[in-house]
Design an enzyme around this catalytic site. Structure first.
Site, PDB file in Angstrom:
ATOM      1  N   LYS A  32       1.991 -16.604   2.130  1.00  0.00           N
ATOM      2  CA  LYS A  32       3.169 -15.742   1.936  1.00  0.00           C
ATOM      3  C   LYS A  32       3.430 -14.890   3.165  1.00  0.00           C
ATOM      4  O   LYS A  32       4.577 -14.549   3.455  1.00  0.00           O
ATOM      5  CB  LYS A  32       3.034 -14.891   0.674  1.00  0.00           C
ATOM      6  CG  LYS A  32       1.783 -14.027   0.573  1.00  0.00           C
ATOM      7  CD  LYS A  32       1.978 -12.611   1.029  1.00  0.00           C
ATOM      8  CE  LYS A  32       0.720 -11.795   0.801  1.00  0.00           C
ATOM      9  NZ  LYS A  32       0.807 -10.427   1.329  1.00  0.00           N
ATOM     10  N   ARG A  47       5.107  -6.016   7.198  1.00  0.00           N
ATOM     11  CA  ARG A  47       4.891  -6.111   8.647  1.00  0.00           C
ATOM     12  C   ARG A  47       5.245  -7.502   9.164  1.00  0.00           C
ATOM     13  O   ARG A  47       5.764  -7.648  10.267  1.00  0.00           O
ATOM     14  CB  ARG A  47       3.438  -5.772   8.976  1.00  0.00           C
ATOM     15  CG  ARG A  47       3.057  -4.330   8.687  1.00  0.00           C
ATOM     16  CD  ARG A  47       1.642  -4.015   9.122  1.00  0.00           C
ATOM     17  NE  ARG A  47       0.647  -4.737   8.335  1.00  0.00           N
ATOM     18  CZ  ARG A  47       0.135  -4.307   7.187  1.00  0.00           C
ATOM     19  NH1 ARG A  47       0.533  -3.148   6.693  1.00  0.00           N
ATOM     20  NH2 ARG A  47      -0.769  -5.002   6.530  1.00  0.00           N
ATOM     21  N   GLU A  49      -0.520 -10.095   9.915  1.00  0.00           N
ATOM     22  CA  GLU A  49      -1.542 -11.099   9.614  1.00  0.00           C
ATOM     23  C   GLU A  49      -1.017 -12.528   9.746  1.00  0.00           C
ATOM     24  O   GLU A  49      -1.749 -13.451  10.093  1.00  0.00           O
ATOM     25  CB  GLU A  49      -2.089 -10.894   8.198  1.00  0.00           C
ATOM     26  CG  GLU A  49      -3.192  -9.867   8.096  1.00  0.00           C
ATOM     27  CD  GLU A  49      -4.539 -10.377   8.591  1.00  0.00           C
ATOM     28  OE1 GLU A  49      -4.594 -11.413   9.276  1.00  0.00           O
ATOM     29  OE2 GLU A  49      -5.546  -9.712   8.292  1.00  0.00           O
ATOM     30  N   ALA A  93       0.820  -1.211   0.000  1.00  0.00           N
ATOM     31  CA  ALA A  93       0.000   0.000   0.000  1.00  0.00           C
ATOM     32  C   ALA A  93       0.858   1.266   0.000  1.00  0.00           C
ATOM     33  O   ALA A  93       0.492   2.277  -0.596  1.00  0.00           O
ATOM     34  CB  ALA A  93      -0.934   0.000   1.204  1.00  0.00           C
TER      35      ALA A  93
END
Length: 235
Positions: free
Chosen positions: A110, A174, A200, A59
């Site tokens: 991933k 992240r 995540e 992003a």
């Protein structure tokens, strides 16, 4: 993030006639299902009304209008193409496929492999080893997807390998940052507190280990990362 999806949707009513676009790359923590499956089973959303957006794309670079590529997945390719056309612009290129479930599971995996890549970096392993690691992770994704859902797909495509590469190597990842802290000796709790962001892959690990065990597929990298993150094994 997937960990909060159910609590946000629970008081709502989701019309089955609408189309739902998901960019979440995780597993819903209660059902242990990827988001497309969760929308189908919990909310009775028809599978042909679900559209998935994946990378390889961060992003941060989209915000900077850097040349980027997105993959739009839908069981009905015409619907996927219609949505892809809405996203396409001067710096966004799109590709459409019909591998809704394979693309989503690959996007979940991933993030897990990016945690592992971060762990390797935190342990001061070099680029040579990381290249071997990513190659092995690619094969592991292919083995899992074949066991889950046989169809015509090429894991070397951008939606699979490309997304894995950008997540394992990028400074913006992240999940890689989270793994890097674990490799440097942080506890899971302290790494989460210091990041102040959601990785995540942390939530996906628990769900994916359950799915892997149910499918009875050997996935040594995923199992090793799971042992480090959830079972306290030394990196």
């Amino acid at each position: 993030p997937s960990a909060f999806l159910h609590s946000i949707l629970e008081p709502l009513s989701l019309p089955q006639t609408k189309h739902y676009v998901t960019a979440i790359k995780g597993i819903e923590v209660n059902s242990k299902k990827v988001i497309a499956e969760y929308l189908e089973d919990t909310w009775n959303v028809p599978s042909e009304n679900i559209i998935l957006v994946t990378g390889p794309c961060h992003a941060e670079e989209v915000a900077q209008e850097k040349l980027s590529y997105l993959t739009v997945s839908s069981l009905v390719e015409e619907k996927g193409q219609d949505f892809a056309d809405l996203l396409s612009c001067r710096f966004i290129n799109t590709k459409v496929n019909n591998d809704l479930y394979g693309a989503e599971y690959s996007a979940v995996l991933k993030n897990i492999y990016a945690i592992g890549a971060g762990i390797l970096h935190g342990l001061s392993y070099g680029d040579n080893f990381l290249a071997v690691y990513v190659s092995a992770a690619t094969r592991e994704i292919e083995v899992f997807l074949e066991a889950l859902h046989k169809t015509r797909r090429d894991v070397k495509d951008a939606a699979y390998l490309g997304d894995l590469l950008v997540t394992c190597y990028s400074q913006y990842s992240r999940n890689r940052t989270f793994g890097n802290m674990l490799g440097r000796g942080y506890s899971v709790k302290s790494a989460q507190l210091e990041m102040n962001m959601i990785a995540e892959g942390y939530y996906a690990l628990e769900g994916m280990e359950a799915v892997r065990a149910k499918q009875d597929v050997a996935m040594p990298i995923l199992q090793a990362v799971y042992a480090i993150v959830y079972q306290g094994q030394s990196a």
